[in-house]
Design a protein around this motif. Structure first.
Motif, mmCIF file in Angstrom:
data_model
loop_
_atom_site.group_PDB
_atom_site.id
_atom_site.type_symbol
_atom_site.label_atom_id
_atom_site.label_comp_id
_atom_site.label_asym_id
_atom_site.label_seq_id
_atom_site.Cartn_x
_atom_site.Cartn_y
_atom_site.Cartn_z
ATOM 1 N N GLN A 1 0.402 16.057 14.104
ATOM 2 C CA GLN A 1 1.844 16.469 13.428
ATOM 3 C C GLN A 1 2.747 16.181 14.343
ATOM 4 N N ILE A 2 3.853 15.614 13.708
ATOM 5 C CA ILE A 2 4.978 15.191 14.449
ATOM 6 C C ILE A 2 6.059 15.910 13.814
ATOM 7 N N PRO A 3 6.858 16.616 14.764
ATOM 8 C CA PRO A 3 8.022 17.371 14.193
ATOM 9 C C PRO A 3 9.006 16.585 13.586
ATOM 10 N N GLY A 4 9.481 17.200 12.489
ATOM 11 C CA GLY A 4 10.742 16.347 11.925
ATOM 12 C C GLY A 4 10.184 15.456 10.937
ATOM 13 N N VAL B 1 0.902 -1.334 0.146
ATOM 14 C CA VAL B 1 0.013 0.150 -0.083
ATOM 15 C C VAL B 1 1.036 1.223 -0.170
ATOM 16 N N LEU B 2 0.447 2.343 -0.730
ATOM 17 C CA LEU B 2 1.104 3.648 -0.836
ATOM 18 C C LEU B 2 0.083 4.613 -0.548
ATOM 19 N N PRO B 3 0.281 5.457 0.338
ATOM 20 C CA PRO B 3 -0.522 6.594 0.718
ATOM 21 C C PRO B 3 -0.302 7.561 -0.491
ATOM 22 N N ASP B 4 -1.233 8.517 -0.564
ATOM 23 C CA ASP B 4 -1.313 9.625 -1.611
ATOM 24 C C ASP B 4 -0.151 10.426 -1.326
ATOM 25 N N ALA B 5 0.411 10.698 -0.181
ATOM 26 C CA ALA B 5 1.579 11.495 -0.058
ATOM 27 C C ALA B 5 2.988 10.934 -0.620
ATOM 28 N N VAL B 6 3.045 9.552 -0.633
ATOM 29 C CA VAL B 6 4.044 8.811 -0.938
ATOM 30 C C VAL B 6 4.100 8.785 -2.584
ATOM 31 N N ARG B 7 2.918 8.610 -3.023
ATOM 32 C CA ARG B 7 2.799 8.806 -4.644
ATOM 33 C C ARG B 7 3.341 10.087 -4.995
ATOM 34 N N ASP B 8 2.769 11.325 -4.351
ATOM 35 C CA ASP B 8 3.006 12.436 -4.545
ATOM 36 C C ASP B 8 4.565 12.927 -4.514
ATOM 37 N N GLU B 9 5.112 12.364 -3.591
ATOM 38 C CA GLU B 9 6.599 12.498 -3.235
ATOM 39 C C GLU B 9 7.414 11.795 -4.423
ATOM 40 N N LEU B 10 6.999 10.644 -5.162
ATOM 41 C CA LEU B 10 7.375 9.993 -6.154
ATOM 42 C C LEU B 10 7.499 10.536 -7.168
ATOM 43 N N LEU C 1 -2.817 2.130 -4.193
ATOM 44 C CA LEU C 1 -2.706 3.574 -3.970
ATOM 45 C C LEU C 1 -4.064 3.812 -2.884
ATOM 46 N N VAL C 2 -3.987 4.537 -1.745
ATOM 47 C CA VAL C 2 -4.864 4.679 -0.614
ATOM 48 C C VAL C 2 -4.849 6.315 -0.353
ATOM 49 N N CYS C 3 -5.869 6.803 -0.358
ATOM 50 C CA CYS C 3 -6.326 7.926 -0.157
ATOM 51 C C CYS C 3 -6.553 8.270 1.587
ATOM 52 N N ILE C 4 -5.837 9.000 2.338
ATOM 53 C CA ILE C 4 -6.308 8.943 3.720
ATOM 54 C C ILE C 4 -6.939 10.260 4.171
ATOM 55 N N ASP C 5 -8.090 10.525 4.673
ATOM 56 C CA ASP C 5 -8.688 11.641 5.188
ATOM 57 C C ASP C 5 -8.088 12.390 6.245
ATOM 58 N N GLU C 6 -8.356 13.796 6.102
ATOM 59 C CA GLU C 6 -7.445 14.661 7.391
ATOM 60 C C GLU C 6 -7.740 13.954 8.789
ATOM 61 N N GLN C 7 -8.935 13.571 8.959
ATOM 62 C CA GLN C 7 -9.307 13.307 10.350
ATOM 63 C C GLN C 7 -8.614 11.861 10.772
ATOM 64 N N ARG D 1 5.073 14.512 5.163
ATOM 65 C CA ARG D 1 3.721 14.180 4.820
ATOM 66 C C ARG D 1 3.528 12.516 4.654
ATOM 67 N N GLY D 2 4.561 12.105 3.910
ATOM 68 C CA GLY D 2 4.554 10.709 3.544
ATOM 69 C C GLY D 2 4.836 9.763 4.732
ATOM 70 N N GLU D 3 5.655 10.068 5.536
ATOM 71 C CA GLU D 3 6.065 9.279 7.003
ATOM 72 C C GLU D 3 4.624 9.269 7.698
ATOM 73 N N ARG D 4 4.171 10.633 7.540
ATOM 74 C CA ARG D 4 3.011 10.799 8.461
ATOM 75 C C ARG D 4 1.628 10.068 8.095
ATOM 76 N N GLU D 5 1.634 9.884 6.742
ATOM 77 C CA GLU D 5 0.434 9.243 6.182
ATOM 78 C C GLU D 5 0.739 7.925 6.304
#
Length: 161
Positions: A72-75, A31-40, A61-67, A78-82
């Motif tokens: 937020q984790i400093p450092g 599985v790849l979240p959208d942010a990883v696809r975007d980074e690639l 490919l998986v879309c994750i909703d904001e909620q 977006r890809g790692e967070r998703e």
């Protein structure tokens, strides 16, 4: 069924060493979240050799909703967070992360975690690759950062040191 949720660096380094084929060979779902696809995609526009997820039918490919996002984790990007967010919401999945801070948060969140080196060790265990050491050399040439202690530990686990 073992599902992995991959971050950009794992996809990048396995692709650049011609070992991306290991993921569908070792895991039931990739599985790849959208942010990883975007980074690639962003990296591709900069001329970096990266996989195009749409070219691989085994990538989901998986879309994750904001909620559903972890706070937020400093450092962390977006890809790692998703990746962490999807793993929290998909019990039993394993996060594929190379970043040390992201791996620490995964452990705090009680998420299974491995990375590029773990994939290579598992591939050797299953007879999908003959040697880990040569891939480590290639990773080093690509700028993959690993301490000498970790490198030696991986070679020992692979019975190559």
């Amino acid at each position: 069924m073992l599902e992995v949720i991959a971050d950009t660096s794992v996809m990048q380094y396995l692709f650049q060493t011609n070992h991306l084929f290991l993921l569908p060979s070792l895991y039931d779902n990739v599985v790849l979240p959208d942010a990883v696809r975007d980074e690639l995609e962003t990296g591709q526009t900069l001329g970096i050799s990266l996989p195009k997820p749409g070219d691989f039918e085994w990538i989901q490919l998986v879309c994750i909703d904001e909620q559903s996002l972890v706070p937020q984790i400093p450092g962390l990007g977006r890809g790692e967070r998703e990746v962490l967010s999807l793993a929290v919401n998909r019990p039993g999945s394993v996060a594929l992360l190379d970043d040390g801070l992201a791996r620490q948060y995964a452990k705090r969140l009680k998420i299974g975690v491995t990375g590029t080196l773990g994939v290579l060790l598992k591939a050797k265990q299953y007879g999908l690759i003959v040697e880990v050491g040569s891939v480590l050399k290639a990773l080093n040439q690509l700028g993959f950062r690993v301490s000498e202690e970790t490198r030696l530990g991986v070679l020992r686990l692979a019975a190559e040191a």
